[in-house]
Design a protein around this motif. Structure first.
Motif, PDB file in Angstrom:
ATOM      1  N   SER A  45    -104.363  31.451 -47.473  1.00  0.00           N
ATOM      2  CA  SER A  45    -103.514  32.570 -47.863  1.00  0.00           C
ATOM      3  C   SER A  45    -102.939  32.319 -49.252  1.00  0.00           C
ATOM      4  N   THR A  46    -102.689  33.398 -49.985  1.00  0.00           N
ATOM      5  CA  THR A  46    -102.020  33.267 -51.266  1.00  0.00           C
ATOM      6  C   THR A  46    -100.518  33.108 -51.049  1.00  0.00           C
ATOM      7  N   ALA A  47     -99.868  32.498 -52.021  1.00  0.00           N
ATOM      8  CA  ALA A  47     -98.428  32.295 -51.935  1.00  0.00           C
ATOM      9  C   ALA A  47     -97.820  32.361 -53.326  1.00  0.00           C
ATOM     10  N   LEU A  48     -96.642  32.949 -53.398  1.00  0.00           N
ATOM     11  CA  LEU A  48     -95.834  32.974 -54.617  1.00  0.00           C
ATOM     12  C   LEU A  48     -94.754  31.918 -54.476  1.00  0.00           C
ATOM     13  N   SER A  49     -94.599  31.087 -55.500  1.00  0.00           N
ATOM     14  CA  SER A  49     -93.627  30.004 -55.442  1.00  0.00           C
ATOM     15  C   SER A  49     -92.722  30.034 -56.671  1.00  0.00           C
ATOM     16  N   VAL A  50     -91.496  29.571 -56.468  1.00  0.00           N
ATOM     17  CA  VAL A  50     -90.539  29.402 -57.568  1.00  0.00           C
ATOM     18  C   VAL A  50     -89.975  27.994 -57.455  1.00  0.00           C
ATOM     19  N   LEU A  51     -90.076  27.223 -58.543  1.00  0.00           N
ATOM     20  CA  LEU A  51     -89.693  25.818 -58.543  1.00  0.00           C
ATOM     21  C   LEU A  51     -88.611  25.561 -59.584  1.00  0.00           C
ATOM     22  N   ILE A  88     -88.950  27.556 -53.479  1.00  0.00           N
ATOM     23  CA  ILE A  88     -89.018  28.600 -52.462  1.00  0.00           C
ATOM     24  C   ILE A  88     -90.418  29.196 -52.518  1.00  0.00           C
ATOM     25  N   VAL A  89     -90.950  29.543 -51.353  1.00  0.00           N
ATOM     26  CA  VAL A  89     -92.327  30.001 -51.246  1.00  0.00           C
ATOM     27  C   VAL A  89     -92.375  31.248 -50.384  1.00  0.00           C
ATOM     28  N   ALA A  90     -93.159  32.214 -50.830  1.00  0.00           N
ATOM     29  CA  ALA A  90     -93.424  33.405 -50.024  1.00  0.00           C
ATOM     30  C   ALA A  90     -94.918  33.451 -49.745  1.00  0.00           C
ATOM     31  N   ASP A  91     -95.303  33.145 -48.507  1.00  0.00           N
ATOM     32  CA  ASP A  91     -96.707  33.171 -48.099  1.00  0.00           C
ATOM     33  C   ASP A  91     -97.099  34.606 -47.804  1.00  0.00           C
ATOM     34  N   SER A  92     -98.219  35.061 -48.387  1.00  0.00           N
ATOM     35  CA  SER A  92     -98.615  36.465 -48.226  1.00  0.00           C
ATOM     36  C   SER A  92     -99.263  36.753 -46.885  1.00  0.00           C
ATOM     37  N   GLY A  93     -99.796  35.699 -46.250  1.00  0.00           N
ATOM     38  CA  GLY A  93    -100.518  35.913 -44.997  1.00  0.00           C
ATOM     39  C   GLY A  93    -101.869  36.563 -45.205  1.00  0.00           C
ATOM     40  N   SER A  94    -102.336  36.602 -46.457  1.00  0.00           N
ATOM     41  CA  SER A  94    -103.616  37.227 -46.763  1.00  0.00           C
ATOM     42  C   SER A  94    -104.215  36.536 -47.984  1.00  0.00           C
ATOM     43  N   SER A  95    -105.375  37.010 -48.401  1.00  0.00           N
ATOM     44  CA  SER A  95    -106.016  36.451 -49.596  1.00  0.00           C
ATOM     45  C   SER A  95    -105.729  37.283 -50.842  1.00  0.00           C
ATOM     46  N   ILE A  96    -104.861  38.283 -50.717  1.00  0.00           N
ATOM     47  CA  ILE A  96    -104.547  39.172 -51.834  1.00  0.00           C
ATOM     48  C   ILE A  96    -103.641  38.437 -52.829  1.00  0.00           C
ATOM     49  N   PRO A  97    -103.952  38.485 -54.119  1.00  0.00           N
ATOM     50  CA  PRO A  97    -103.110  37.814 -55.115  1.00  0.00           C
ATOM     51  C   PRO A  97    -101.670  38.325 -55.091  1.00  0.00           C
ATOM     52  N   PRO A 123     -84.549  26.021 -66.223  1.00  0.00           N
ATOM     53  CA  PRO A 123     -85.830  25.326 -66.037  1.00  0.00           C
ATOM     54  C   PRO A 123     -86.460  25.679 -64.688  1.00  0.00           C
ATOM     55  N   ILE A 124     -86.778  26.955 -64.549  1.00  0.00           N
ATOM     56  CA  ILE A 124     -87.360  27.476 -63.308  1.00  0.00           C
ATOM     57  C   ILE A 124     -88.703  28.096 -63.644  1.00  0.00           C
ATOM     58  N   VAL A 125     -89.722  27.747 -62.889  1.00  0.00           N
ATOM     59  CA  VAL A 125     -91.054  28.267 -63.130  1.00  0.00           C
ATOM     60  C   VAL A 125     -91.557  28.990 -61.885  1.00  0.00           C
ATOM     61  N   ALA A 126     -92.201  30.129 -62.107  1.00  0.00           N
ATOM     62  CA  ALA A 126     -92.805  30.893 -61.011  1.00  0.00           C
ATOM     63  C   ALA A 126     -94.314  30.831 -61.152  1.00  0.00           C
ATOM     64  N   TYR A 127     -95.016  30.693 -60.039  1.00  0.00           N
ATOM     65  CA  TYR A 127     -96.472  30.589 -60.066  1.00  0.00           C
ATOM     66  C   TYR A 127     -97.029  31.032 -58.714  1.00  0.00           C
ATOM     67  N   TRP A 128     -98.321  31.270 -58.684  1.00  0.00           N
ATOM     68  CA  TRP A 128     -98.953  31.623 -57.415  1.00  0.00           C
ATOM     69  C   TRP A 128    -100.264  30.866 -57.270  1.00  0.00           C
ATOM     70  N   GLY A 129    -100.732  30.768 -56.057  1.00  0.00           N
ATOM     71  CA  GLY A 129    -101.987  30.084 -55.796  1.00  0.00           C
ATOM     72  C   GLY A 129    -102.425  30.320 -54.368  1.00  0.00           C
ATOM     73  N   VAL A 130    -103.405  29.544 -53.922  1.00  0.00           N
ATOM     74  CA  VAL A 130    -103.949  29.673 -52.577  1.00  0.00           C
ATOM     75  C   VAL A 130    -103.652  28.398 -51.800  1.00  0.00           C
ATOM     76  N   ASP A 131    -103.086  28.554 -50.613  1.00  0.00           N
ATOM     77  CA  ASP A 131    -102.815  27.424 -49.728  1.00  0.00           C
ATOM     78  C   ASP A 131    -104.138  26.960 -49.129  1.00  0.00           C
ATOM     79  N   SER A 132    -104.509  25.715 -49.417  1.00  0.00           N
ATOM     80  CA  SER A 132    -105.806  25.217 -48.945  1.00  0.00           C
ATOM     81  C   SER A 132    -105.869  25.092 -47.431  1.00  0.00           C
ATOM     82  N   ASN A 133    -104.712  25.037 -46.776  1.00  0.00           N
ATOM     83  CA  ASN A 133    -104.705  24.909 -45.311  1.00  0.00           C
ATOM     84  C   ASN A 133    -104.884  26.251 -44.612  1.00  0.00           C
TER      85      ASN A 133
END
Length: 234
Positions: free
Chosen positions: A19-25, A33-42, A6-16
């Motif tokens: 930057s885009t971030a890839l997350s696994v929950l 766990i979250v990997a912040d891209s440091g950019s606006s690139i998907p 029961p693990i889901v992966a998703y991405w989105g934009v940190d409103s603060n």
């Protein structure tokens, strides 16, 4: 969602940070766990390696990586999303994943990679060419040891210059693609890989039975553009 947990992966934009971030929950524990891209690139997740916790995803630099994120169940000591192994270049498109391989289009070539290369981080040098002259912007699809794509003979922009090719994945790279239908664009294979969605010039969307070539008509070509309806056909 992963196939076996029961693990889901998703991405989105940190409103603060914007930057885009890839997350696994991990849903039951809410461990993340979250990997912040440091950019606006998907930085989207692409696919789970079937029946594993291996996640294939695209980074902010565009390259395609794989990482085992199974540690999220109990909490990760180190973030596997920041230590992925590159399996395909940033130019890879239309990515398909099977139990053992990744397939993608690079330019007009269909490339395959045996993912055992991830153990030695040699995947970027391990690709083999399966097919040539892939029609630009057309999809590829793999299912049940078969893969389909659409090729052209001389003019990539001519809708009448189209051939659907079928690849036997059990013997790649030794088995060349086999042409199975002219004047059409390939869509999705059924889970059994016995049936294929096709858009045929002058006829429209059909289901093609691969064993005997019979067709079931569905609807006209959408918007008058060959292949336009295949991305949404299921």
């Amino acid at each position: 969602w992963a196939d076996n947990a029961p693990i889901v992966a998703y991405w989105g934009v940190d409103s603060n940070t914007s930057s885009t971030a890839l997350s696994v929950l991990h849903a039951p524990t809410q461990n993340v766990i979250v990997a912040d891209s440091g950019s606006s690139i998907p930085t989207p997740p692409i696919a789970w390696l079937p029946n594993t916790t291996g996640l294939i995803f695209r980074t902010a630099t565009g390259d395609v990586q794989i990482a085992d994120v199974g540690c999220v169940v109990n909490g990760c000591a180190n973030n596997p999303l920041t230590n992925g192994v590159a399996v395909a270049p940033s130019s890879a498109n239309h990515i398909q994943v099977t139990d053992t391989h990744i397939y993608y289009v690079d330019g007009e070539q269909l490339i395959g990679v045996d993912l055992s290369c991830a153990r030695s981080s040699t995947c970027l040098d391990s690709g083999f060419v399966i097919g040539e002259r892939v029609v630009p912007l057309s999809m590829i699809h793999a299912s049940n040891d078969r893969l389909v794509f659409t090729s052209y003979t001389s003019n990539p922009n001519d809708p009448s210059d189209r051939t659907i090719q079928l690849v036997d994945l059990t013997c790649t790279p030794n088995c060349p693609p086999q042409p199975i239908y002219n004047g059409a664009v390939a869509g999705l294979l059924s889970p059994s890989a016995d049936y294929l969605m096709v858009d045929i010039a002058g006829q429209g969307l059909n289901i093609l039975q691969l064993s005997n070539g019979s067709l079931v008509y569905l609807t006209d070509t959408m918007g008058g553009q060959l292949g336009a309806g295949l991305t949404t056909a299921r």
